[in-house]
Design a protein around this motif. Structure first.
Motif, PDB file in Angstrom:
ATOM      1  N   LYS A 107     -34.889  -9.910 -40.198  1.00  0.00           N
ATOM      2  CA  LYS A 107     -35.213  -8.513 -40.485  1.00  0.00           C
ATOM      3  C   LYS A 107     -35.419  -7.768 -39.169  1.00  0.00           C
ATOM      4  O   LYS A 107     -36.474  -7.214 -38.886  1.00  0.00           O
ATOM      5  N   SER A 108     -34.390  -7.782 -38.360  1.00  0.00           N
ATOM      6  CA  SER A 108     -34.516  -7.334 -36.988  1.00  0.00           C
ATOM      7  C   SER A 108     -34.616  -5.819 -36.884  1.00  0.00           C
ATOM      8  O   SER A 108     -34.275  -5.081 -37.802  1.00  0.00           O
ATOM      9  N   LEU A 109     -35.080  -5.390 -35.738  1.00  0.00           N
ATOM     10  CA  LEU A 109     -34.955  -4.000 -35.335  1.00  0.00           C
ATOM     11  C   LEU A 109     -33.477  -3.711 -35.097  1.00  0.00           C
ATOM     12  O   LEU A 109     -32.731  -4.580 -34.643  1.00  0.00           O
ATOM     13  N   ARG A 110     -33.053  -2.499 -35.376  1.00  0.00           N
ATOM     14  CA  ARG A 110     -31.657  -2.142 -35.186  1.00  0.00           C
ATOM     15  C   ARG A 110     -31.532  -0.955 -34.250  1.00  0.00           C
ATOM     16  O   ARG A 110     -32.310   0.006 -34.330  1.00  0.00           O
ATOM     17  N   ALA A 111     -30.545  -1.038 -33.360  1.00  0.00           N
ATOM     18  CA  ALA A 111     -30.230   0.084 -32.489  1.00  0.00           C
ATOM     19  C   ALA A 111     -29.325   1.059 -33.226  1.00  0.00           C
ATOM     20  O   ALA A 111     -28.655   0.697 -34.201  1.00  0.00           O
ATOM     21  N   ILE A 112     -29.325   2.291 -32.761  1.00  0.00           N
ATOM     22  CA  ILE A 112     -28.527   3.352 -33.375  1.00  0.00           C
ATOM     23  C   ILE A 112     -27.653   3.990 -32.294  1.00  0.00           C
ATOM     24  O   ILE A 112     -28.129   4.257 -31.185  1.00  0.00           O
ATOM     25  N   VAL A 113     -26.405   4.219 -32.613  1.00  0.00           N
ATOM     26  CA  VAL A 113     -25.540   4.978 -31.709  1.00  0.00           C
ATOM     27  C   VAL A 113     -26.038   6.423 -31.733  1.00  0.00           C
ATOM     28  O   VAL A 113     -25.887   7.127 -32.733  1.00  0.00           O
ATOM     29  N   ALA A 114     -26.652   6.836 -30.629  1.00  0.00           N
ATOM     30  CA  ALA A 114     -27.342   8.127 -30.589  1.00  0.00           C
ATOM     31  C   ALA A 114     -26.412   9.254 -30.157  1.00  0.00           C
ATOM     32  O   ALA A 114     -25.440   9.042 -29.429  1.00  0.00           O
ATOM     33  N   GLU A 115     -26.748  10.442 -30.599  1.00  0.00           N
ATOM     34  CA  GLU A 115     -26.051  11.643 -30.166  1.00  0.00           C
ATOM     35  C   GLU A 115     -26.178  11.794 -28.654  1.00  0.00           C
ATOM     36  O   GLU A 115     -27.286  11.763 -28.110  1.00  0.00           O
ATOM     37  N   PRO A 116     -25.075  11.931 -27.932  1.00  0.00           N
ATOM     38  CA  PRO A 116     -25.182  12.100 -26.476  1.00  0.00           C
ATOM     39  C   PRO A 116     -25.711  13.481 -26.124  1.00  0.00           C
ATOM     40  O   PRO A 116     -25.308  14.483 -26.710  1.00  0.00           O
ATOM     41  N   LEU A 117     -26.648  13.525 -25.184  1.00  0.00           N
ATOM     42  CA  LEU A 117     -27.204  14.791 -24.721  1.00  0.00           C
ATOM     43  C   LEU A 117     -26.790  15.020 -23.271  1.00  0.00           C
ATOM     44  O   LEU A 117     -26.724  14.080 -22.482  1.00  0.00           O
ATOM     45  N   PRO A 118     -26.546  16.254 -22.892  1.00  0.00           N
ATOM     46  CA  PRO A 118     -26.173  16.535 -21.498  1.00  0.00           C
ATOM     47  C   PRO A 118     -27.377  16.420 -20.577  1.00  0.00           C
ATOM     48  O   PRO A 118     -28.528  16.570 -20.996  1.00  0.00           O
TER      49      PRO A 118
END
Length: 722
Positions: A156-167
């Motif tokens: 039941k791991s923590l999951r990473a998320i492909v995040a919105e890129p910010l400038p």
């Protein structure tokens, strides 16, 4: 304990593996097409064509990337087995996925040779690992207890998320804080969740970054220049002691970081937009001329000790990221009291930390950092202190980080103490010596006059020899760790029973005084004295050179009912009760006016040490010390509890200040320095009731005569004007 057999790594692969031979570009639904990808930068990089993934694991010989549609998806929609020939460069594994959308969740599985006792290397091929470089994370399915079991592959791991890129934010943009150093700063330490979680807060999304934005007008009215946010990097709320967990409590303060690049999902309305929500908060604070400092925890991680959970580093590069015992590499060296210690002076780890801090400044807009248990930064591979540790010097030498304030909590849990001597040049420090002596002085301890004068003057004895300045001293009376201001004057002993550790946790030496009654009291005399003592402490803090730090809620006398270690109390015990702004409005007004007085006096915020020499163009010194008689300070009197001083204005239009600190039990008829063409006006008298306890300039009345009455346990401040 040895990891599971490598064969188990295939157990959850319920989809066909994508390989290079099947490349079809610009897919928009799984299975997505992949390319070899790049080893720089680590983590994920989103572009118009897709997403590059990269992760570091020096000794891994097998890597899998698992892609999920959502935080609670039971199975990955695609599992990608990386080819060592095409998807590995040196010690980095990487892959590029075409057309992958922002918001995709992902984990890693790694395998490699393990000889934990001899090398400290650990691999868990059945466990899903969190990307340490992830910029957004989800803890929806996280189960710390299951993650602590090496046999349990369904972690039941923590999951990473492909995040919105910010400038990146340009250094000359209006979105940047206008103040780049700490001279003149007034820091306000607050907990993002606790500041707005109380039902009385009246915000739309309690406990979030968005909710804190709604309270910016309050911060502006208070007059603070900087907010110092308790940990906002994603942390493990389940990291608590068993007795605490039995009470259904959880980690509230956040000193259990697992994702250093990601805002805490619990403070977000939508964790997928975590970076955007945090940056919106920073932009709003900057628009209000308030700078943002982060309390960061790079001394340990949420993985804890040998029996802790597998989250990331333990299964990627355990022998690199942690201090391990030289003989038995299964054992973690613990200089933090939290089970492990980050091996921060290893080149890979140093780069990880520095690049992470630069990201929070360049992309998320942060203006500076306070480093928890920063003396760990001086420890080498074997845990022994280094004469010239690389990490502190590398941080302050960074092109980006050299332009922002760096504040060290200059000690660790194993006895390394650097107050006045933290490695490097530019570092400011939490001045623990200031806190301790001021608490003792105001509660009535005698014989402290010399050190009180040194601390009020900016602690030149600690910093001047190293060519540092008063702004290198962060002065504070209270902080998140310990009693609140109200509890400091209401309790002689800690009362942490609610924490579930039989009152064993928390400091036993609080240097507090309950004013005659332990805990709550309805005795008017006791209540009046407590308010007076609180005002004394705040007054001294704001009259001292250096940088004052105020704990959120102290301005309205928030109480934790004697709990001096409320790290697990995510409830009304810790939350800011906004009803107090009305109930204790006199204290709020006092604090606002006190901050305003400080900010209008350059002589208090100057970043130079007092010299005791005459001011340019004047025949009197920048500071003059007194006792019960003018020019006769009681430096060597072991019973002295009285100190007075006169501070000369730095500008022609700035009033001189005369201050009398009477912490004795006797009234004092304090003599006043003679003035030629001006007279003294009473600005503060903490023995008076509101509104006479602090007077705005237009309401101040001149003092006639050559002396001023100062009541027991009180502070009097006068301003000189025509």
């Amino acid at each position: 304990m040895q990891p599971q057999n490598k064969g188990s790594i295939q157990a959850e692969n319920n989809v066909d593996e994508t390989n290079l031979a099947s490349a079809t570009y610009h897919k928009t639904s799984p299975p997505f097409t992949i390319r070899p990808g790049s080893r720089f930068p680590s983590g994920v990089t989103v572009s118009a064509e897709g997403v590059n993934f990269c992760i570091f694991s020096r000794h891994a010989d097998r890597a899998e990337l698992l892609l999920y549609a959502a935080a609670d998806s039971p199975m990955p929609f695609q599992v990608i087995l990386l080819d060592p020939e095409h998807n590995r460069s040196f010690f980095f594994w990487h892959v590029f996925i075409e057309g992958l959308p922002v918001g995709t969740h992902y984990t890693w599985r790694m395998d490699g040779p393990s000889d934990t006792a001899a090398t400290g290397r650990r691999f868990y091929p059945g466990k899903e690992l969190l990307d340490p470089w992830a910029q957004a994370v989800s803890d929806t399915l996280w189960d710390r207890k299951r993650a602590c079991s090496e046999q349990d592959s369904d972690s039941k791991s923590l999951r990473a998320i492909v995040a919105e890129p910010l400038p990146r934010i340009s250094t000359d943009t209006t979105l940047r804080c206008k103040q780049t150093d700490l001279q003149g700063a007034v820091i306000y330490e607050l907990h993002v969740g606790g500041f707005t979680h109380h039902p009385s807060s009246g915000v739309a999304y309690p406990g979030t970054f968005a909710a804190l934005k709604e309270k910016i007008p309050y911060l502006q009215a208070l007059g603070v220049t900087h907010v110092e946010l308790l940990p906002v990097m994603a942390f493990d709320t389940q990291d608590i002691q068993p007795g605490v967990a039995a009470r259904e409590l959880h980690n509230y303060w956040g000193y259990s970081t697992h994702s250093f690049w990601a805002p805490h999902p619990g403070y977000c309305i939508d964790p997928v937009r975590a970076t955007r929500e945090f940056r919106d908060l920073v932009d709003a604070l900057h628009a209000a001329d308030i700078c943002v400092l982060l309390d960061v925890v790079f001394n340990h991680t949420a993985e804890g000790g040998e029996t802790g959970p597998v989250i990331h580093f333990r299964g990627l590069a355990n022998d690199i990221f942690y201090h391990l015992d030289a003989i038995d590499r299964r054992r973690y060296l613990d200089f933090t009291g939290c089970g492990n210690t980050v091996n921060c002076n290893h080149p890979v780890v140093t780069a990880f930390i520095v690049h992470c801090l630069e990201y929070w400044v360049e992309v998320l807009g942060v203006d500076g950092f306070r480093f928890d248990l920063a003396s760990v930064f001086a420890r080498g591979d074997n845990g022994l202190p280094l004469a010239n540790p690389p990490l502190p010097w590398t941080i302050e030498s960074s092109r980006i980080l050299s332009q922002v304030p760096l504040i060290a909590e200059a000690w660790d849990a194993a006895g390394l103490y650097h107050v006045g001597a933290f490695p490097g040049m530019a570092w400011s420090e939490w001045n623990g010596r200031y806190r301790d002596v001021m608490r003792r002085f105001v509660r009535g301890d005698p014989g402290l006059i010399g050190e009180i004068a040194a601390r009020i003057s900016g602690s030149a004895d600690l910093y001047a020899h190293d060519e540092r300045k008063p702004a290198n001293s962060i002065n504070f009376i209270t902080c998140h760790d310990g009693f609140t201001l109200y509890d400091l004057v209401s309790y002689n002993s800690k009362h942490n029973e609610a924490n579930g550790e039989d009152n064993r946790d928390g400091s036993n030496d609080n240097m507090s005084w309950n004013c005659g009654v332990e805990g709550e009291s309805d005795d008017p005399a006791v209540c009046k004295l407590r308010w007076q003592q609180a005002k004394n402490l705040l007054a001294i803090l704001m009259l001292s050179r250096g940088v004052p730090m105020l704990l959120a809620g102290d301005e309205v006398l928030r109480t934790q009912h004697g709990d001096n270690n409320a790290y697990c109390q995510d409830n009304e015990l810790s939350w800011f009760d906004w009803r107090l702004t009305e109930r204790n409005r006199d204290m709020l007004r006092y604090t606002r006016e006190l901050i305003a007085l400080r900010r209008r006096h350059p002589s208090l915020t100057s970043n130079r040490f007092f010299t005791g020499a005459p001011m340019p163009g004047r025949d009197y010194a920048d500071i003059t010390w007194h006792g019960v008689r003018l020019n006769e300070p009681l430096w060597y009197d072991p019973q002295a509890r009285i100190l007075a001083f006169t501070i000369a204005g730095q500008r022609e239009d700035e009033e001189d200040l005369h201050v009398v600190l009477n912490m004795s039990d006797q009234s004092l008829d304090a003599p006043l320095p003679p003035l030629r063409t001006q007279c003294w006006h009473l600005a503060i008298d903490t023995a008076q009731s509101a509104p006479a306890d602090i007077l705005v300039r237009e309401n101040q009345m001149p003092i006639t005569g050559e002396s001023c009455p100062v009541r027991p346990r009180s502070v009097v401040v006068l301003e000189a004007r025509t």
